[in-house]
Design a protein around this motif. Structure first.
Motif, PDB file in Angstrom:
ATOM      1  N   GLU A 222      44.540  38.454  59.146  1.00  0.00           N
ATOM      2  CA  GLU A 222      45.190  38.548  57.839  1.00  0.00           C
ATOM      3  C   GLU A 222      46.032  37.307  57.552  1.00  0.00           C
ATOM      4  O   GLU A 222      46.088  36.825  56.422  1.00  0.00           O
ATOM      5  CB  GLU A 222      46.054  39.807  57.756  1.00  0.00           C
ATOM      6  N   ASP A 223      46.680  36.790  58.580  1.00  0.00           N
ATOM      7  CA  ASP A 223      47.497  35.590  58.427  1.00  0.00           C
ATOM      8  C   ASP A 223      46.616  34.405  58.046  1.00  0.00           C
ATOM      9  O   ASP A 223      46.987  33.575  57.203  1.00  0.00           O
ATOM     10  CB  ASP A 223      48.253  35.310  59.722  1.00  0.00           C
ATOM     11  N   GLU A 224      45.435  34.322  58.655  1.00  0.00           N
ATOM     12  CA  GLU A 224      44.497  33.232  58.341  1.00  0.00           C
ATOM     13  C   GLU A 224      43.942  33.389  56.929  1.00  0.00           C
ATOM     14  O   GLU A 224      43.814  32.416  56.180  1.00  0.00           O
ATOM     15  CB  GLU A 224      43.364  33.215  59.369  1.00  0.00           C
ATOM     16  N   LEU A 225      43.617  34.624  56.553  1.00  0.00           N
ATOM     17  CA  LEU A 225      43.066  34.877  55.215  1.00  0.00           C
ATOM     18  C   LEU A 225      44.078  34.549  54.120  1.00  0.00           C
ATOM     19  O   LEU A 225      43.701  34.144  53.019  1.00  0.00           O
ATOM     20  CB  LEU A 225      42.643  36.337  55.097  1.00  0.00           C
ATOM     21  N   ALA A 226      45.347  34.721  54.437  1.00  0.00           N
ATOM     22  CA  ALA A 226      46.389  34.486  53.436  1.00  0.00           C
ATOM     23  C   ALA A 226      46.441  33.033  52.979  1.00  0.00           C
ATOM     24  O   ALA A 226      46.938  32.739  51.892  1.00  0.00           O
ATOM     25  CB  ALA A 226      47.746  34.906  53.991  1.00  0.00           C
ATOM     26  N   THR A 227      45.938  32.124  53.804  1.00  0.00           N
ATOM     27  CA  THR A 227      45.946  30.695  53.453  1.00  0.00           C
ATOM     28  C   THR A 227      44.647  30.250  52.784  1.00  0.00           C
ATOM     29  O   THR A 227      44.522  29.106  52.385  1.00  0.00           O
ATOM     30  CB  THR A 227      46.192  29.840  54.715  1.00  0.00           C
ATOM     31  N   MET A 228      43.662  31.151  52.683  1.00  0.00           N
ATOM     32  CA  MET A 228      42.354  30.795  52.120  1.00  0.00           C
ATOM     33  C   MET A 228      42.305  31.080  50.625  1.00  0.00           C
ATOM     34  O   MET A 228      43.017  31.933  50.107  1.00  0.00           O
ATOM     35  CB  MET A 228      41.235  31.595  52.806  1.00  0.00           C
ATOM     36  N   THR A 229      41.423  30.373  49.944  1.00  0.00           N
ATOM     37  CA  THR A 229      41.171  30.642  48.539  1.00  0.00           C
ATOM     38  C   THR A 229      40.217  31.834  48.430  1.00  0.00           C
ATOM     39  O   THR A 229      39.564  32.216  49.411  1.00  0.00           O
ATOM     40  CB  THR A 229      40.524  29.429  47.853  1.00  0.00           C
ATOM     41  N   ASP A 230      40.137  32.404  47.239  1.00  0.00           N
ATOM     42  CA  ASP A 230      39.213  33.517  47.019  1.00  0.00           C
ATOM     43  C   ASP A 230      37.777  33.088  47.285  1.00  0.00           C
ATOM     44  O   ASP A 230      36.968  33.876  47.807  1.00  0.00           O
ATOM     45  CB  ASP A 230      39.346  34.041  45.585  1.00  0.00           C
ATOM     46  N   GLU A 231      37.453  31.840  46.932  1.00  0.00           N
ATOM     47  CA  GLU A 231      36.100  31.332  47.156  1.00  0.00           C
ATOM     48  C   GLU A 231      35.783  31.246  48.648  1.00  0.00           C
ATOM     49  O   GLU A 231      34.673  31.602  49.081  1.00  0.00           O
ATOM     50  CB  GLU A 231      35.938  29.938  46.524  1.00  0.00           C
ATOM     51  N   GLU A 232      36.764  30.785  49.434  1.00  0.00           N
ATOM     52  CA  GLU A 232      36.552  30.684  50.883  1.00  0.00           C
ATOM     53  C   GLU A 232      36.353  32.064  51.506  1.00  0.00           C
ATOM     54  O   GLU A 232      35.488  32.242  52.371  1.00  0.00           O
ATOM     55  CB  GLU A 232      37.743  29.975  51.534  1.00  0.00           C
ATOM     56  N   LYS A 233      37.130  33.035  51.069  1.00  0.00           N
ATOM     57  CA  LYS A 233      36.974  34.399  51.592  1.00  0.00           C
ATOM     58  C   LYS A 233      35.597  34.955  51.226  1.00  0.00           C
ATOM     59  O   LYS A 233      34.953  35.633  52.026  1.00  0.00           O
ATOM     60  CB  LYS A 233      38.066  35.306  51.023  1.00  0.00           C
ATOM     61  N   LYS A 234      35.155  34.654  49.998  1.00  0.00           N
ATOM     62  CA  LYS A 234      33.864  35.159  49.538  1.00  0.00           C
ATOM     63  C   LYS A 234      32.735  34.561  50.357  1.00  0.00           C
ATOM     64  O   LYS A 234      31.774  35.259  50.730  1.00  0.00           O
ATOM     65  CB  LYS A 234      33.680  34.815  48.060  1.00  0.00           C
ATOM     66  N   GLU A 235      32.845  33.269  50.669  1.00  0.00           N
ATOM     67  CA  GLU A 235      31.817  32.610  51.484  1.00  0.00           C
ATOM     68  C   GLU A 235      31.725  33.235  52.871  1.00  0.00           C
ATOM     69  O   GLU A 235      30.647  33.383  53.438  1.00  0.00           O
ATOM     70  CB  GLU A 235      32.135  31.110  51.609  1.00  0.00           C
ATOM     71  N   LEU A 236      32.874  33.601  53.429  1.00  0.00           N
ATOM     72  CA  LEU A 236      32.902  34.204  54.768  1.00  0.00           C
ATOM     73  C   LEU A 236      32.558  35.690  54.732  1.00  0.00           C
ATOM     74  O   LEU A 236      32.286  36.304  55.770  1.00  0.00           O
ATOM     75  CB  LEU A 236      34.293  34.023  55.395  1.00  0.00           C
ATOM     76  N   GLY A 237      32.588  36.260  53.536  1.00  0.00           N
ATOM     77  CA  GLY A 237      32.302  37.686  53.414  1.00  0.00           C
ATOM     78  C   GLY A 237      33.399  38.558  53.993  1.00  0.00           C
ATOM     79  O   GLY A 237      33.137  39.648  54.505  1.00  0.00           O
ATOM     80  N   ILE A 238      34.650  38.076  53.907  1.00  0.00           N
ATOM     81  CA  ILE A 238      35.793  38.815  54.472  1.00  0.00           C
ATOM     82  C   ILE A 238      36.813  39.090  53.376  1.00  0.00           C
ATOM     83  O   ILE A 238      37.160  38.196  52.605  1.00  0.00           O
ATOM     84  CB  ILE A 238      36.463  38.017  55.607  1.00  0.00           C
ATOM     85  N   GLU A 239      37.289  40.302  53.321  1.00  0.00           N
ATOM     86  CA  GLU A 239      38.346  40.661  52.377  1.00  0.00           C
ATOM     87  C   GLU A 239      39.609  41.054  53.117  1.00  0.00           C
ATOM     88  O   GLU A 239      39.549  41.651  54.189  1.00  0.00           O
ATOM     89  CB  GLU A 239      37.903  41.845  51.506  1.00  0.00           C
ATOM     90  N   SER A 240      40.741  40.707  52.544  1.00  0.00           N
ATOM     91  CA  SER A 240      42.018  41.097  53.142  1.00  0.00           C
ATOM     92  C   SER A 240      42.200  42.604  53.056  1.00  0.00           C
ATOM     93  O   SER A 240      41.815  43.240  52.075  1.00  0.00           O
ATOM     94  CB  SER A 240      43.170  40.402  52.416  1.00  0.00           C
ATOM     95  N   LYS A 241      42.788  43.171  54.096  1.00  0.00           N
ATOM     96  CA  LYS A 241      43.092  44.601  54.110  1.00  0.00           C
ATOM     97  C   LYS A 241      44.577  44.867  53.877  1.00  0.00           C
ATOM     98  O   LYS A 241      45.033  45.993  54.009  1.00  0.00           O
ATOM     99  CB  LYS A 241      42.645  45.217  55.443  1.00  0.00           C
ATOM    100  N   LEU A 242      45.310  43.819  53.500  1.00  0.00           N
ATOM    101  CA  LEU A 242      46.727  44.012  53.205  1.00  0.00           C
ATOM    102  C   LEU A 242      46.961  45.006  52.067  1.00  0.00           C
ATOM    103  O   LEU A 242      47.931  45.766  52.103  1.00  0.00           O
ATOM    104  CB  LEU A 242      47.395  42.675  52.873  1.00  0.00           C
ATOM    105  N   PRO A 243      46.070  45.035  51.038  1.00  0.00           N
ATOM    106  CA  PRO A 243      46.271  46.047  49.993  1.00  0.00           C
ATOM    107  C   PRO A 243      46.248  47.472  50.546  1.00  0.00           C
ATOM    108  O   PRO A 243      46.897  48.358  49.984  1.00  0.00           O
ATOM    109  CB  PRO A 243      45.096  45.801  49.038  1.00  0.00           C
ATOM    110  N   VAL A 244      45.509  47.691  51.634  1.00  0.00           N
ATOM    111  CA  VAL A 244      45.475  49.022  52.248  1.00  0.00           C
ATOM    112  C   VAL A 244      46.865  49.388  52.753  1.00  0.00           C
ATOM    113  O   VAL A 244      47.290  50.540  52.673  1.00  0.00           O
ATOM    114  CB  VAL A 244      44.456  49.074  53.403  1.00  0.00           C
ATOM    115  N   LEU A 245      47.592  48.396  53.265  1.00  0.00           N
ATOM    116  CA  LEU A 245      48.949  48.626  53.758  1.00  0.00           C
ATOM    117  C   LEU A 245      49.835  49.126  52.617  1.00  0.00           C
ATOM    118  O   LEU A 245      50.595  50.093  52.784  1.00  0.00           O
ATOM    119  CB  LEU A 245      49.512  47.336  54.352  1.00  0.00           C
ATOM    120  N   ALA A 246      49.746  48.484  51.471  1.00  0.00           N
ATOM    121  CA  ALA A 246      50.559  48.891  50.327  1.00  0.00           C
ATOM    122  C   ALA A 246      50.169  50.291  49.849  1.00  0.00           C
ATOM    123  O   ALA A 246      51.033  51.124  49.542  1.00  0.00           O
ATOM    124  CB  ALA A 246      50.404  47.883  49.193  1.00  0.00           C
ATOM    125  N   MET A 247      48.872  50.576  49.807  1.00  0.00           N
ATOM    126  CA  MET A 247      48.405  51.882  49.341  1.00  0.00           C
ATOM    127  C   MET A 247      48.835  52.989  50.299  1.00  0.00           C
ATOM    128  O   MET A 247      49.225  54.081  49.877  1.00  0.00           O
ATOM    129  CB  MET A 247      46.889  51.861  49.190  1.00  0.00           C
TER     130      MET A 247
END
Length: 337
Positions: A222-247
């Motif tokens: 999650e710490d690594e994903l936080a520094t990535m752009t949305d495009e970079e996350k999309k290329e890697l096929g990884i989504e942050s799960k931090l929103p799950v923490l808030a929910m």
């Protein structure tokens, strides 16, 4: 309402890494009532597609989702209730929070030393719970001393408080939370052990995010994903799960959202489950509660299906409700004060 959740944990469990990921998860702080953010506070949006859909419906200039403050609390060690480490600061900061996210380590790494020399999440949870109960015991003992003094010169109310104070102390000695009839004392004394707790297991594998009321999160990722752009996350096929923490924090605290929407702004407002329409107004401003007359209310999806407010009114889909109406999650409300 501004929600404040404290992040706690033993040393080297990933607490600071989680907080770093949260603070790098950029949010426009100016949109929130707590706009001045201290260095140890991070804000996370509560993911909610309804806000965006309503904003599109109303062609809103501004969109403000619900948000939660996460507070990085000083690390805990055994003996915190006796002032070990930064114990006093740790305990004082928890008292100011609505709930606790307890980070426990559930991964092996020989390069990262565990303070207890082995990986055992259940033991670590027990350590923190013990510290909270021991701190509460000290609070309950002081309260009992005051209650005994007051009962010598007071009436029936002071005698009842004395009996309740004795019961409370006994429960805490047995590491038990206050019973329903003693909850008023727990709130008054800001007992640490009564705060809702979400257990966050820091993992390195790919377990499901939520299981049996526990949250599993790869904090380093999650710490690594936080520094990535949305495009970079999309290329890697990884989504942050931090929103799950808030929910999950929302669920833990028994909270819901209602909405206000218009050309200027669409906003999600946070209220406790079971709130009346009058109480819901408080989230906007105290005047909306104190000067409440009535409210026009419609569920968000019913409004969207109607196509416009005018169409919704023509079809009788907008209800005019009084102060005792119980707000539903997803209500769109226009207050009359």
């Amino acid at each position: 309402m501004s929600l404040k959740i404290g992040i706690v944990g033993l040393p080297n469990v990933g607490k600071s890494t989680l907080f770093q990921a949260l603070t790098l998860n950029k949010v426009d702080a100016a949109n929130y009532p707590f706009a001045t953010i201290e260095p140890n506070i991070g804000i996370v949006e509560v993911a909610d597609d309804r806000v965006g859909k309503l904003a599109e419906f109303s062609k809103s200039a501004k969109v403000i989702p619900a948000a939660i403050e996460f507070v990085d609390i000083a690390g805990l060690v055994r003996g915190a209730h006796e002032g070990e480490g930064l114990g006093n600061q740790f305990l004082a900061n928890i008292r100011e929070c609505d709930a606790i996210v307890e980070v426990v380590r559930d991964f092996e790494n020989s390069e990262i030393i565990h303070v207890e020399d082995s990986i055992n999440p259940d033991r670590d949870i027990g350590t923190i719970e013990t510290e909270l109960f021991m701190a509460d015991l000290s609070t309950a003992e002081k309260n009992l001393i005051r209650a005994e003094k007051d009962a010598k010169t007071g009436g029936k109310e002071t005698l009842k408080r004395l009996e309740d104070s004795k019961k409370l102390k006994k429960l805490i000695e047995n590491a038990e939370r206050p019973t329903e009839d003693l909850e008023y004392l727990g709130r008054e004394l800001s007992l640490l052990s009564t705060k809702p707790v979400l257990y966050l297991y820091n993992i390195t594998d790919e377990r499901e995010s939520v299981q049996d009321g526990k949250l599993y999160l790869n904090v380093k990722l999650e710490d690594e994903l936080a520094t990535m752009t949305d495009e970079e996350k999309k290329e890697l096929g990884i989504e942050s799960k931090l929103p799950v923490l808030a929910m999950e924090a929302y669920r833990l605290l028994g909270l819901i959202s209602y909405f206000t929407t218009g050309e200027d702004e669409t906003r999600a407002w946070t209220i406790p489950l079971g709130s009346t329409a009058k109480r819901a107004g408080r989230a906007i401003h105290s005047d909306f509660e104190e000067k409440f007359i009535r409210a026009d209310i419609i569920l968000w999806n019913v409004l969207l299906e109607a196509g416009s407010y005018a169409a919704a009114r023509e079809k009788g889909l907008i209800g005019t409700e009084g102060k005792e109406y119980i707000v539903k999650d997803g209500d769109v409300i226009e207050f009359k004060i």
